[in-house]
Every structure is written in C-alpha cells, then in structure tokens.
Design an enzyme around this catalytic site. Structure first.
Site, mmCIF file in Angstrom:
data_model
loop_
_atom_site.group_PDB
_atom_site.id
_atom_site.type_symbol
_atom_site.label_atom_id
_atom_site.label_comp_id
_atom_site.label_asym_id
_atom_site.label_seq_id
_atom_site.Cartn_x
_atom_site.Cartn_y
_atom_site.Cartn_z
ATOM 1 N N THR B 176 0.884 -1.155 0.000
ATOM 2 C CA THR B 176 0.000 0.000 0.000
ATOM 3 C C THR B 176 0.917 1.198 0.000
ATOM 4 O O THR B 176 2.061 1.089 0.423
ATOM 5 C CB THR B 176 -0.874 -0.005 1.275
ATOM 6 N N VAL B 205 -12.516 -5.644 -0.286
ATOM 7 C CA VAL B 205 -12.058 -4.294 0.027
ATOM 8 C C VAL B 205 -11.452 -4.298 1.426
ATOM 9 O O VAL B 205 -12.047 -4.839 2.360
ATOM 10 C CB VAL B 205 -13.223 -3.291 -0.054
ATOM 11 N N ASP B 207 -8.789 -1.896 4.280
ATOM 12 C CA ASP B 207 -8.913 -0.676 5.075
ATOM 13 C C ASP B 207 -8.598 0.601 4.301
ATOM 14 O O ASP B 207 -8.951 1.698 4.750
ATOM 15 C CB ASP B 207 -7.974 -0.749 6.276
#
Lengths: 308, 308
Positions: B176, B205, B207
């Site tokens: 990320t 999906v 966080d």
C-alpha cells in the site's frame, strides 16, 4: 444478574406525522414488534447477540415498509444497490457487503462473512457471487422494487429537474434498518442494512457497511446502529466515536449518543442512532421528525415512530 | 512558528533484506525521495496538506515498485481492483474509491470526491464512470500489470494448491502507499492507495478506502495512513482509534501509533503506520521485516526500507 436487551430502528426517514394514517402506523408498529420479538426469542433462549440482531434485521429487510432488502430505495439508474454490515462486540469480528444487487437478505451474508472476517467487506457483483457460492438466496434486482419506491424515484428526479423546489422529504433521504443487542452472556452486537437513499448516484456507498461509521460493537462499551446522512457518519467515524467517548472520555451511552446527534444537527445532517451498553441501558436519539424504533427487555416492549 | 512536514510509506510489504539488491534499494529510495520532494514543494510554497499528500501518492502510484496504480497487485481472477482515500483534517472532508478498475490515479479521484464529500465513497465500475465524467484519465485494466505482479500471483496460487507450504511473503500480502502532511496553515491531511494483496478474492475491500481505518486526519490530533492486514485495521477502526487515544486518552502520537502496532502484533497482523501530529512530530512504526518509508521537513529528508 444477566439480562438481555434488543433495540432496533427502521430509519430516521419516518413518514411525517401529518401523513401517517392509522393503517400505516399499525403496519409499521407491527413489523417493529415482530422484529423485536424475533430477536428477543433468540436472546432469551441463550442465543448470541449477533444472531439476534441478524434475525431482527432480516424481518425488517423482508418488510416493504422499510428501506432495506424488499422495498429498498432505487438509485438514480432505477437499480437497487444494497449495503449491510454486522459486528460482534466479543471478538470484534465483522462482516459487510456494499453495492450488492441480488442478495435477498444482505445482513445474512454480512453475518456469514463475520465468521472469519477475512475477507470482511465484499462489494458489487462479487458480493452476490460469494453469497450464492455460500448457499444464500439470490433474487432478481426487481424483487426489491415496490410501487412506493418507484414513485419516490420519480418524485426525486422531477425535483432535480426543477419541477419541485421543496426540500426532499426525510423518508426519501434516510431509510435504513438496524439492531443492537446485549445477550445473557454479556456480549454485544450490532447490524445495519439499507438500500441507501432514493436517486443516489450509482456506486455510492454510505455509512451502513462501514464498520466504525454506521455499525459498531465492543463489549467494553456499547453496540449501535445508525441512520441518516451517511457521508457525515463516515467523516465523523460516528460509531467508533461513541465508543471512544465512553471508553476514553468516560461518557455514558446517553451522553455519547446525544452528543453525536447534536454534532450531526450542527452539520445539518439528519441522523438517528439506536444503542445498548454493556449494562443494558438503551438510547434512541434522533434529530428528524420521526424515527421508527423500539426496544424489548424484561421490562417489556416499546415501539414508536414520532416523538410521542 | 509554522512548519511543514510530509511523511510517506510504500507499504509494510517491503522486499526482505536478504533479497534487496543495491539496484532495487536505490530505485525504491529514489522513488520515495521523489515523492517526498514533490509533496514538500507544495507545502513549502504555501499549498495545502491535502494537495501535498495527493501528489506524493501519485508519484508512488505511478512507480511499479509499489503496490498501487501502475504495478498494483493482481486479484485471484488476474484483475486489478484499486482502492484509495483521502481526508482533510481541517473540515473533515473525505473522498474514496473502492474496486476501481480503470482509473489511472485513484488518489486523484478520491481527492476530487473530497471537495464535496457527497458522494464520499464510490465503488466498482461506477467509480470509473464518475472519474471519466469528471475528466480523469482511464486506462485498460492491463495498464496496471507488471511481470513481477504476474509472478507473484502465480506463486500465490501455487501455494494455495499445496505446492508450496511456506508462508506467503509479506510483500505479496501487504503493499500500500500513503502520505500524511502538516502544512504551513496548521492543517493536516492524509491519503492512501492500494491494489490490495496478491490473489485477494474478487470484490474484497480492505482498510485503504475506509475513513477511520486506513486513513484519518483531524487538525486537533494527527493525520495518518496505514498498511498491513486491512481486515484487522477495519475491526479496530485503527485510524480513528489513534486519534481517539490522543484526543480523549492524552496519548502522544508516538504512544498511540505504537500501541496500535502492538495490538496488531498481538493479533498476528502485519502492520505499519506513518503519521504526523499537529506539532509536526512524526511516527513510522511497523512490525514487519521492513516498510518503505520516509519523511521530509526543514530538518532534512529521511528514507528507509528496513530497520537500519
């Protein structure tokens, strides 16, 4: 002494008092009462708060009076996109779906996801497929449609085209159902389900499937479900904020929920909350004209639509 | 005295120290430094923290080393589904997309949604359509694919079929990118973007697009972006929890972020956070072998991959 409590809402987009006929009033109260009794039966027999809130919400999803499941609001493309979530206060397990189109009872799928919570949140067609693969009933998107929701969509689109300058009614803006419970084992849980608001943009997701916004449960503090202007709930992390004010700020359930509704009022956001704390206290604040709501415990059953 | 600070991460799924060649090490550090300098230029010229975090994240989205935008992880169907969010600490405005398939720079669309925050979160194809309608570049889903991500997917699927019993490497589980900033006006903002993890279920999906989980900003406390086991971040409302521990619990940024990483460790979840508080203090804790990370301020520039 162990006690069990169930509190529910059918959205802060209640029918205005002036339009509430005795027939609609009775139908709404009967549905709320059925949901309360269904969930409470589970609690009284030693079942889990998580199962109780799920089954209470299923009753409301199946009733066309409420904006969730059958009778959900239509988006601006004339489709239903359904959101739901559940959370268990004992272990912090949670599950959610967003933008589901074919799941008959989205809250049941959220409940199934919460068993492992990995994945926790599934969206769109993938949520439908996952549900089918795990044995849940799929229906055509048109199953969810009712004449009343079609009329609401036509009204809302006409308003946008300038034919109607009056503010959109709360019932077209805010409809959601939810439940929160304390079980005999001292565990808390919450569940929420919605069709969103009438004429919402395609793909728009509000607070309902967002853990910490529209749904929260933690055995140390409370379980709650929200209804109202979802974007504002997300921006304030409203569900988790109530928990934090209790855990770190020493607020009572009534204080914490009341403060958050006051914040929503200050931001001009229609909002309601139903909540239960670890001691079985309940709170049902809202700032709209009405909110379908009720609770059940050893003390009895309470249901209401407006201030009365 | 007003000061500006930018802190970024490129995921806690960094390449293991033993595999980090001087070339990869240099490429990663150069990309992080470019992202830092790009965002800091905005801050130094009096721009907003929200613009700075957005442009820093764009640099990382465009670099195939990192799991976001070009070079994002593939889901188990061999598709890219991208999530991103931004939040502004001044007004609490926020925007997010989840499951986008064609938006070249998801963080820019999240930034655009944050202007009005209504809708705040858009999912799937509807997010792509909204982006196109608002002038953002769409690309084919295959644009995001790199040979390295294809190899990672093949590895992960082979592991699931039982050919490889070793644990999945952190870099395939957690990638990320994100940024948090304090601007000269005293405002905070955060942004996060991801392709999720390699071989994630379709529609899953995490966080990253969840305000209060992977992204949070509030001028009263801090701005932060998370990386790691997304489902655990959601279950702890991790971003908002850091804020609450500071606001109501009196914790420092270092204490609050450190405590949350310790909680993730206790739950066996790989996790990292980068954060900046209202006074310009930064924290970059993580519990994995490495985390691409860095900060820039009047004090200089810092970038790192492992503990060193």
């Amino acid at each position: 002494m162990p006690k069990s409590v169930l509190v529910i809402h059918g959205g802060c987009g209640a029918i205005p008092k002036a339009e509430l006929t005795p027939e609609i009033n009775r139908a709404a109260r009967e549905a709320l009462t059925l949901a309360l009794r269904t969930g409470y039966r589970i609690l009284e027999s030693g079942g889990s708060a998580l199962d109780a809130v799920t089954e209470a919400v299923v009753i409301l999803e199946n009733d066309p009076v409420f904006n969730a499941g059958y009778g959900a609001a239509l988006n601006r493309n004339g489709l239903h996109e359904l959101d739901s979530s559940v959370m268990d206060g004992a272990l912090g397990l949670a599950g959610a779906v967003a933008g589901a189109r074919r799941i008959r009872n989205p809250v049941r799928v959220a409940r199934e996801l919460a068993k492992v919570s990995d994945p926790l949140l599934l969206i769109g067609e993938a949520a439908d497929s996952w549900a089918a693969k795990h044995g849940f009933e799929l229906v055509d998107n048109s199953y969810f449609t009712t004449p009343s929701r079609q009329e609401a969509l036509a009204r809302m689109l006409a308003r946008e085209e300038g034919d109607d300058l009056s503010p959109a009614p709360e019932r077209d803006k805010h409809g959601t159902v939810g439940a929160a419970a304390l079980d005999l084992h001292g565990h808390l849980a919450a569940a929420t389900s919605t069709g969103g608001y009438t004429a919402k943009p395609a793909g728009r997701v509000g607070d309902t499937p967002i853990i910490g916004a529209g749904t929260w449960a933690d055995d140390r503090t409370c379980a709650l479900s929200g209804t109202g202007k979802g974007e504002l709930f997300i921006r304030r992390a409203l569900g988790h904020e109530v928990h934090a004010r209790m855990l770190y700020g020493g607020a009572s359930l009534e204080q914490a929920t009341g403060e958050m509704i006051a914040e929503m009022t200050a931001l001009s956001g229609g909002a309601g909350l139903i909540a239960v704390d670890r001691d079985g206290n309940v709170a049902l604040p809202f700032n709209t004209e009405g909110m379908y709501r009720g609770w059940i415990s050893a003390q009895g059953v309470y249901v209401a639509v407006h201030e009365d």
